[in-house]
Write an enzyme that holds these catalytic residues in place. Structure first.
Site, mmCIF file in Angstrom:
data_model
loop_
_atom_site.group_PDB
_atom_site.id
_atom_site.type_symbol
_atom_site.label_atom_id
_atom_site.label_comp_id
_atom_site.label_asym_id
_atom_site.label_seq_id
_atom_site.Cartn_x
_atom_site.Cartn_y
_atom_site.Cartn_z
ATOM 1 N N ASP A 40 72.067 65.682 24.177
ATOM 2 C CA ASP A 40 70.179 65.012 23.839
ATOM 3 C C ASP A 40 69.061 65.656 24.807
ATOM 4 O O ASP A 40 69.210 66.135 25.767
ATOM 5 C CB ASP A 40 69.772 63.416 23.494
ATOM 6 C CG ASP A 40 71.176 62.442 22.467
ATOM 7 O OD1 ASP A 40 70.939 63.591 22.377
ATOM 8 O OD2 ASP A 40 71.175 61.314 23.027
ATOM 9 N N TYR A 68 81.138 61.132 31.290
ATOM 10 C CA TYR A 68 79.082 60.825 31.880
ATOM 11 C C TYR A 68 78.530 59.914 33.016
ATOM 12 O O TYR A 68 79.373 59.032 33.121
ATOM 13 C CB TYR A 68 78.430 59.961 30.585
ATOM 14 C CG TYR A 68 79.181 60.941 29.337
ATOM 15 C CD1 TYR A 68 77.681 61.685 28.840
ATOM 16 C CD2 TYR A 68 79.919 60.836 28.142
ATOM 17 C CE1 TYR A 68 77.940 62.705 27.726
ATOM 18 C CE2 TYR A 68 79.931 61.374 27.268
ATOM 19 C CZ TYR A 68 79.123 62.385 27.058
ATOM 20 O OH TYR A 68 78.788 63.219 25.700
ATOM 21 N N ASP A 82 66.998 55.028 23.951
ATOM 22 C CA ASP A 82 66.973 55.803 24.684
ATOM 23 C C ASP A 82 65.251 56.082 25.399
ATOM 24 O O ASP A 82 64.622 54.969 24.046
ATOM 25 C CB ASP A 82 67.505 56.647 24.955
ATOM 26 C CG ASP A 82 67.264 58.060 24.206
ATOM 27 O OD1 ASP A 82 65.969 57.299 23.282
ATOM 28 O OD2 ASP A 82 67.894 59.082 24.502
ATOM 29 N N ARG A 182 74.640 55.755 24.363
ATOM 30 C CA ARG A 182 73.310 55.569 23.995
ATOM 31 C C ARG A 182 74.074 54.090 23.260
ATOM 32 O O ARG A 182 73.049 52.986 23.477
ATOM 33 C CB ARG A 182 72.361 55.836 23.090
ATOM 34 C CG ARG A 182 71.647 57.176 23.817
ATOM 35 C CD ARG A 182 70.479 58.001 22.644
ATOM 36 N NE ARG A 182 71.135 58.180 22.249
ATOM 37 C CZ ARG A 182 71.117 58.789 20.437
ATOM 38 N NH1 ARG A 182 69.557 58.324 20.349
ATOM 39 N NH2 ARG A 182 71.912 59.613 19.765
#
Length: 299
Positions: A40, A68, A82, A182
């Site tokens: 993203d 992550y 988010d 997310r």
């Protein structure tokens, strides 16, 4: 002419993955560049690019496990899950106990059913979910199974404003391809009854590739690439072939009885000179090529 290879890029925030590909195309002077796994615009970190004939290897990279580092804010929910979205609810989360957070994290660890974010790139009847959501349509995405093999809280910080107290969690997540961080933030907040969303996300690993080996946008023209052979071997393992076998595979022939030498399938077939012949798989008792690398681009 640009040599083929795998280029590891450290994507900055504020850019789409396609923006990074466009920058790489300009820097390297070729349009034949693709990426394995979208990030993203808000996210930073590892983006794996395939250059020239090495784009053929991206299909074997997309499905690899990923790592992550993220920050989750508990007490605030947004429509996109988010920080780029609109706030839809706030709840005082200051009283959340550490044990409650641990229980919430544990419930989202392992094999879980996850509903992707409405503002995701998943296609619904040929259109991206985020396009439908932004046009005001009601988007209902189906849950799918993903694996979260690690979901560790590294730090907790108390955040307050005039309305309420919130909790920021710095976390690290190891997960299967297709997992939405997310959605983990959203579901953790929902499970704790306070709402939650992602405020920061950085991808640090895709399979054997790490962000420590990645390059910034300003150095793409001179950045060293991982050779097709090294990249394929690191992902799939090495299958040694003789020069004659390499020639046969490149010509579409099978290696009769070769399946006994192939411990897993598929694997990267590498010739005596270290060049990638292609990706091979079992076919009955034989070995055949599932994907050939052009000979001039296989080193």
């Amino acid at each position: 002419m640009v040599a083929p290879g795998i280029l590891l890029v450290d994507k900055p925030g504020g850019m789409t993955s396609h923006d990074v590909v466009a920058r790489a195309r300009r820097a390297l002077g070729t349009r034949k560049i693709g990426h394995a796994g979208t990030l993203d615009p808000m996210a930073t970190g590892l983006l794996v690019l395939g250059v020239e004939a090495a784009t053929r290897l991206l299909t074997f990279v997309v499905g690899l496990d990923k790592t992550y580092e993220a920050t989750i804010r508990l007490g605030v929910a947004t429509d996109t899950d988010d920080a780029d979205g609109q706030v839809v609810s706030t709840t005082d989360a200051a009283s959340l106990t550490s044990s409650a957070i641990v229980e919430g994290v544990d419930a989202l660890t392992g094999r879980i059913a996850q509903v992707p974010s409405t503002f995701s790139a998943i296609k619904v009847e040929g259109r991206r979910a985020y396009d439908l959501a932004r046009s005001g349509q009601d988007v209902q995405l189906k849950a799918r199974e993903v694996t979260v093999s690690r979901f560790d809280v590294l730090a907790r910080r108390e955040v307050s404003d005039a309305e309420a107290g919130f909790v920021d969690l710095d976390v690290v997540v190891d997960c299967s391809s297709g997992t939405y961080i997310r959605s983990l933030a959203r579901d953790l907040g929902a499970g704790l009854g306070v709402g939650g969303h992602l405020t920061a996300l950085r991808r640090t690993r895709i399979g054997p590739f790490t962000v420590q080996d990645a390059h910034g946008l300003d150095t793409l023209a001179s950045a060293p690439m991982v050779s097709p052979a090294d990249a394929a071997v690191s992902v799939l393992g090495r299958f040694h072939v003789t020069a004659d076998e390499a020639r046969d595979l490149r010509h579409g022939k099978r290696l009769t009885g070769g399946a006994a030498r192939l411990p897993t399938t598929p694997m990267a077939a590498v010739d005596p000179g270290g060049a990638l012949v292609g990706i091979v798989e079992r076919r009955g008792g034989d070995v055949k090529s599932a994907m050939n690398m052009p000979e001039e681009a296989s080193a």
